[in-house]
Every structure is written in C-alpha cells, then in structure tokens.
Design an enzyme around this catalytic site. Sequence first.
Site, PDB file in Angstrom:
ATOM      1  CG  ASP A   1      -1.827  -1.352   1.432  1.00  0.00           C
ATOM      2  OD1 ASP A   1      -1.649  -2.241  -0.026  1.00  0.00           O
ATOM      3  OD2 ASP A   1      -2.790  -1.155   1.544  1.00  0.00           O
TER       4      ASP A   1
ATOM      5  CD  GLU B   1       0.577  -4.788   9.293  1.00  0.00           C
ATOM      6  OE1 GLU B   1       0.476  -4.113  10.165  1.00  0.00           O
ATOM      7  OE2 GLU B   1      -0.442  -4.407   8.014  1.00  0.00           O
TER       8      GLU B   1
HETATM    9  C1  GLC Z   1      -2.523  -3.169   4.817  1.00  0.00           C
HETATM   10  C2  GLC Z   1      -1.521  -3.768   4.086  1.00  0.00           C
HETATM   11  C3  GLC Z   1      -2.489  -5.474   2.764  1.00  0.00           C
HETATM   12  C4  GLC Z   1      -2.715  -6.077   3.848  1.00  0.00           C
HETATM   13  C5  GLC Z   1      -3.627  -5.333   4.953  1.00  0.00           C
HETATM   14  C6  GLC Z   1      -4.403  -5.984   5.522  1.00  0.00           C
HETATM   15  O1  GLC Z   1      -3.440  -2.434   4.905  1.00  0.00           O
HETATM   16  O2  GLC Z   1      -0.293  -3.685   3.429  1.00  0.00           O
HETATM   17  O3  GLC Z   1      -1.370  -5.591   1.861  1.00  0.00           O
HETATM   18  O4  GLC Z   1      -3.875  -6.643   2.720  1.00  0.00           O
HETATM   19  O5  GLC Z   1      -3.019  -5.107   5.568  1.00  0.00           O
HETATM   20  O6  GLC Z   1      -3.765  -6.775   6.420  1.00  0.00           O
END
Ligand code: GLC
Length: 437
Positions: A170, A402
């Site tokens: 993102d 994460e």
């Molecule tokens: C963040 C990440 C995306 C992912 C989401 C949920 O937005 O950038 O890739 O799917 O989190 O984990």
Amino acid sequence: MKEDLYKKAIAVLDANFQDGGFTIPSAGLYPFQWKWDSGFIAIGFAHYDVEKAKTEMRTLLDAQWKNGFIPHIVFHTENDSYFPGADFHQSELHPLSSKKYRSTGMTQPPVTGFVLQEMHRIADDKKDMLNFIKEEIDKVYANHEYFYKNRDPQDEGLVYIYHNWESGTDNSPVWDDIWKTMNPPEYDFVRKDTTHVDASQRPSKREYDHYLHIIDIAKQNNYNDAKIAELSPFLVQDPLFNAMLIKSNQALIDLYIQIGGNEERIKNIIKWQSKSIKSFNDKLFDADLGAYVHYDLRNEKPIRHITSSSFSPLFANIPSPERADVLVNTMMDKFGGEDKYLCASFDPTNDRFNPRKYWRGPVWINMNWMLFLGLKNYGFTDVAARMKQDSIELIEKYGFYEYFDCRKDTGDENPTGYGGNNFSWSAALFIDMVNTD
Ligand code: GLC
C-alpha cells in the site's frame, strides 16, 4: 522453542477466526476480511484445520460480484474502528456488486488460484480437497476472465491496478512517483489506523488525500471499469499483481486438468498465459537495474525502483534461468548484506528507503514466503534456505508482527516488530514454511 512458536501460530489464527466464517488480519487495526490475507490464511489453516481453510475461501468467493470481480475488503460487520469503511466505499454503486456483502470497489492481488492449489498440495485427503476445488474453481476462472476483459485496455496480457491499495504494497515509495502527478483536494476525515499503531509506521495525512481522491473518481463513475481506465490518475501495471495472476493461471490449468473436462476454459487460460508471460518479460524487465519494475500506464513510463515485488516473478516461473540469475544477484547485492534480514520491501540503497515504515523498507512474511518458494523453484537452494531462516528468526525474536525492520542491529534499546501484532498471515505462512523443506 520452535514447537511453542508453532502452537502460538495456531493460537493466533484461531483467535482471529470469526463467527462469520472468515479471519481478520489483526485485531483492532484490520477488523474485516481482506482478499489476499484470506488466501494466505487458508494456506496456514490447511495444515491443521482443513475445514477452516475451506470456509475461509468459500466466504471470500461468496463475496464475488456478478462480473467476476473479487473485492479487496469484505465488510462482514458494522465496525467503525476502521477508516475508510463501507459507507465511504459504497460498493452498491456498481450494478453488479454483491447484494449480500458490502465491500470496497477495488481488488487485491489474485491469490485465489494458487491458494486452491496449495490447499490441494497440503491436504491429506486429496479426493475430498479436489471435490471442494471443483465446487469453487469456476469462480476463480471468472475472476481471471474479469481481469483480462476489463483491466487490460491495450490487450497486452498485463492487467492494471487503479489504486495503491489494490497492489497490497500500500505505501510503497513506488507510488510517490504517481502522487507527484496528482494534486488532490484536502480531505476532512478522522484516521483510525493511528489510534492502533504509532503514526511513524503509517502513511501521512497527505498520502491519504491521494488514496481517497482516487476512490472518489471511481465512485463518481459507479466503479465502471472502462471509465476508471479512462479517468483514474492512478493506472499501473504492477509486477507483483501480474506475477500472482500468472501463478494462479498456471494453478487453474493444473487443477482443471486433474478435475478433467473443461477444455474450453483450459484453452482460454493457456492463451492468456502465454501472452502475459511474454509481455511481462518484454515490458517489465529493466536490464540496467537487473530487476522487474512497475509501469505507469497513465503516463506511459516505467517506474524505475527496485522493490521486493521486483523479484516476485520467480514465484510464477516468469524469468528464464539466465534472467533469474540476474535477479538473484541484484537481490543479494542490494538487499542481502550480512547485516540485514531478507527481504526488505524496498531497495535499502535508495533514498526513499525507511526501515520502519510500512511498505517503505520493512520485511513482510508474505513476500518472504513467495520468494522462498520462487528461489526453490529455480534451484537457488542456499538463498531460499536463508529466506526461510531469516523469516523464522524475525518471528522468534519479535513475535507474529505485521512487518519487521530488516536491520539486524536497529540501534534501539528495545527493538520490536511493527504494525499489527498477532498478525494472521505471519502466523499462517510461518506454519507453511516450517512444514516446507
Ligand atoms: C495492509 C497491507 C495490505 C493488507 C492489509 C490487511 O493494508 O498493506 O497488503 O492486505 O493491511 O492485512
């Protein structure tokens, strides 16, 4: 220690599994079902709870639109702890959107094909799993057909994304090049992410203005694909997204052959596949950088930065063996120093690299998992082993976060993982990597 961690991974996944038959990525920060997360999560479940793995995929595919589109977030519940939520996205604007679930009007990388294949690989009872796949596979085919029909305006076999959130990566510095071509209005909104996670690890307010503006343009056009292709200031051919589509194409071919019949569909996928692989190699490889790069289709120019996505074609058997050598050399040269864990999400030698911020540098376990399998595919056994080892070590050291700082020495007194904790795909893919030699 490893056994405890394995149990902990299972506990993370089970705790994030919800009554509605889907798994949240992380409590607090991400309270709904995300498309590519769901796929990775199903791979984790497949190792110890096949029924949950099936449920996860069934629920995701149940949210498919009538035109084959699968949304990036499925809003199963009313939850105002996330912005922008269902009321902002208004998927109902699209005439073919799901009547059953509200969702976003954008998608995420096409993982579902290869996930079904992975589930089949992992399953003890192959016959039972193949029956499940028979039930679901045409939805994945319809999804690929949607991409080739609607997301490939120049008929190249390369599909575009119209929003950075479609990429999955993102906040990559790659998008900075696009933001420079835009000047969105200032939005008035209340962020929710920074109530869960330190703001220094998340995108800025101004970046969010860009994100919301692109969605507004799509909404003004009722999420019509042709209009988006014509008007969106963000229109990019992303190597990771296209590599996943190609990997999933191959999975569909293999699975349809096992199921039997379906000649027409197999023929179509083979056609898409050969065009996609050729264009991918012709258009997205940058010989000077020794890596695949993104292409800005709106402004007709490559975006010349190296990211972990640059190496993802290994996962889908896209490069020739010679080109794979070049890729791995680039990776080890820029990302692979002894002072670092593999694999930073962005080129550590680039000025835009930031080791703590989201997709601007940190290590992500889903990318490492893909690269691990890709490297193995091409016979880079040692680098593959390091990719796996580094992933496990980061999780051992910090927990199921994460994302992680790629520097072995962060200079912090109390170094930690970043973003959401007890993060589902970190747990799921840890389970898969531990089980894969
Ligand atoms: C963040 C990440 C995306 C992912 C989401 C949920 O937005 O950038 O890739 O799917 O989190 O984990």
